[in-house]
Design an enzyme around this catalytic site. Structure first.
Site, short mmCIF file in Angstrom:
data_model
loop_
_atom_site.label_atom_id
_atom_site.label_comp_id
_atom_site.label_asym_id
_atom_site.label_seq_id
_atom_site.Cartn_x
_atom_site.Cartn_y
_atom_site.Cartn_z
CB CYS A 1 37.14 126.45 68.70
SG CYS A 1 37.26 127.33 67.14
CD GLU A 2 33.50 122.61 73.19
OE1 GLU A 2 33.39 121.42 73.53
OE2 GLU A 2 32.79 123.51 73.62
CE1 TYR B 1 14.50 113.67 72.04
CE2 TYR B 1 14.78 111.56 70.93
CZ TYR B 1 14.08 112.36 71.81
OH TYR B 1 12.97 111.88 72.45
N PRO C 1 5.85 107.65 71.46
CG PRO C 1 5.30 106.64 69.41
CD PRO C 1 4.70 107.10 70.72
N GLY C 2 8.88 109.02 70.18
CA GLY C 2 9.47 110.18 69.52
C GLY C 2 10.54 109.73 68.55
NE ARG C 3 16.18 107.61 70.85
CZ ARG C 3 17.13 108.49 71.17
NH1 ARG C 3 18.06 108.83 70.29
NH2 ARG C 3 17.20 108.99 72.38
N GLY D 1 10.22 105.56 74.01
CA GLY D 1 11.50 104.95 74.33
C GLY D 1 11.99 103.85 73.44
#
Ligand SMILES: *Cc1c(COP(=O)(O)O)cnc(C)c1O
Length: 421
Positions: A346-347, A375, A276-278, A239
């Site tokens: 197309c958004e 991510y 930890p990842g991010r 986190g």
């Protein structure tokens, strides 16, 4: 800190000029730096030096086999949240005793896979899950090592979609019920209690919520030990946030986080796990795109790039900011312009940035989206039938494609037309 810097007027990944890679693989693509991954892993490992510890990389941030192998070779464990991730970790050579299994919805098939292949611990998130795991382990004649994920009801002060430690979130068992659940677990033949698990959210930019959560875990450790449970391991989750915007105040460093762990929990004699990842992956990657058109709108300029929300969904999903920089270094002092940076999907949600101040850009220019290593690729889709973009890993002066771009045929041939059509 990362290894994407300008040299001689051109953005490089470590020692390789980005345009060289763009010419070889085509745009858009993800580009990762080995040195940055190594540096970030080491920061966490060193932050816990002296404590019995294991850094379990939360591989949902970036689960490419090459990245897992690179971290596993440095001694990383893995935090997995699905059978697919478990299989990826094993395929990258991570031994079962270094894999922890998190997630609120583990199926029996996934649990069986981990029990057969070896597992350090299941982080159990509910009583029904505890019962299912116990039943399965008993039939298999095994004891499943577990920690119970407690929900400490603290506000992580992060984006609502990635806050996980408030009472209203789906994660963990309310800390107020923890003693009763540990007592239940202790009476089960198929599980073995090893410790406590907590994870309160992602992209935390302040240590205070961690402190609140860890102090609650400390109290709980003492209570559970007094109740007769052998609490020997604390999994403190992941986190820690990263700086997405240069010039803004930077979140706390892994050393400060490590000091907090030592201060709050260091005297309990427990083995410490963190997930930890991010922070390991985020600033170890960029996404490189090419400007297709510069379009003059009604009072705004649109920079239309060849990557879209399907390739990097964070701005659309979390209102996330990514710094976007030209690959050719702008002349110092050049007058800046204001662009809306958008993709081809197309958004209207396919907008990476509004009113972004940038040096003047032209069609054909390369741009880099910074802080895209976590991510990013893992959340990509083929929406609008845009094939998944490749991933490239740099190491010093070399680079390799670590996931190739599928051809249109490969993409189409995954579909099957039934006989009756
Ligand atoms: C997502 C997640 C992590 C990693 O969070 P980061 O913010 O990427 O560090 C760790 N543990 C669990 C259980 C998670 O769900």
């Amino acid at each position: 800190m990362d290894h994407f810097l300008y040299r001689d007027g051109t953005l490089r990944a470590e020692d390789v000029p980005v345009p060289e890679i763009a010419a070889a693989v085509g745009t858009p693509f993800y580009l990762y730096s080995t040195a940055t991954f190594r540096r970030h892993f080491r920061l966490f490992d060193e932050a816990l030096a002296g404590l019995d510890h294991l850094v379990c990389y939360a591989m949902k941030a970036n689960s490419n086999q090459a990245i897992l192998k690179l971290l596993a070779e440095m001694g990383a464990g893995m935090d997995v949240v699905s059978g697919g991730e478990y299989a990826r970790a094993k395929a990258a050579g991570v031994p079962g005793e270094r894999i922890v299994f998190s997630g609120v919805g583990k199926t029996r098939e996934e649990m069986r896979m981990a029990l057969e292949g070896g597992i350090r611990q299941f982080n159990v998130e509910s009583e029904p899950e505890l019962e299912a795991l116990n039943d399965l382990a008993v039939t298999m004649g095994l004891k499943a090592p577990i920690a119970i994920r407690v929900n400490p009801d603290v506000d992580a002060k992060t984006h609502a979609k990635i806050a996980t430690g408030k009472a209203e979130n789906k994660f963990g068992i309310p800390i107020s019920r923890a003693r009763a659940v540990y007592d239940r677990a202790a009476g089960m033949a198929g599980v073995e209690i090893t410790g406590i698990d907590v994870h309160i959210g992602s992209q935390l930019t302040d240590l205070e919520p961690f402190r609140q959560a860890y102090l609650k875990v400390k109290d709980l450790t003492r209570q559970l030990r007094a109740d007769g449970h052998d609490i020997r391991r604390l999994d403190l989750g992941g986190g820690l946030g990263i700086p997405y915007q240069r010039g803004n105040e930077a979140p706390p460093l892994p050393t400060e986080y490590g000091a907090l762990i030592r201060e709050t929990l260091g005297d309990l004699g427990c083995e410490i796990e963190i997930e930890p990842g991010r922070l390991i992956a985020g600033n170890a990657g960029i996404m490189v795109s090419r400007v297709i058109y510069v379009k003059e709108g009604e009072g705004r300029k649109f920079l239309i790039v060849d990557s879209g929300m399907n390739d990097l969904i964070r701005p659309a999903m979390y209102e996330a900011h990514h710094d976007i920089v030209p690959v050719q270094e702008p002349a110092p002092g050049i007058a800046r312009k204001t662009y809306d940076v958008v993709g081809p999907v197309c958004e209207t949600g396919d907008t990476f940035a509004r009113d972004r101040s940038m040096p003047p850009m032209r069609a054909g220019d390369l741009v880099a989206f910074r802080s895209a290593g976590a991510y990013g690729a893992v959340m990509a889709s083929e929406y609008n039938s845009r094939p998944l973009i490749p991933e490239v890993l740099v190491n010093g002066d070399q680079f390799a494609v670590i996931r190739a771009r599928p051809s249109y045929d490969e993409m189409i041939n995954r579909d099957r037309i039934p006989e009756w059509l």
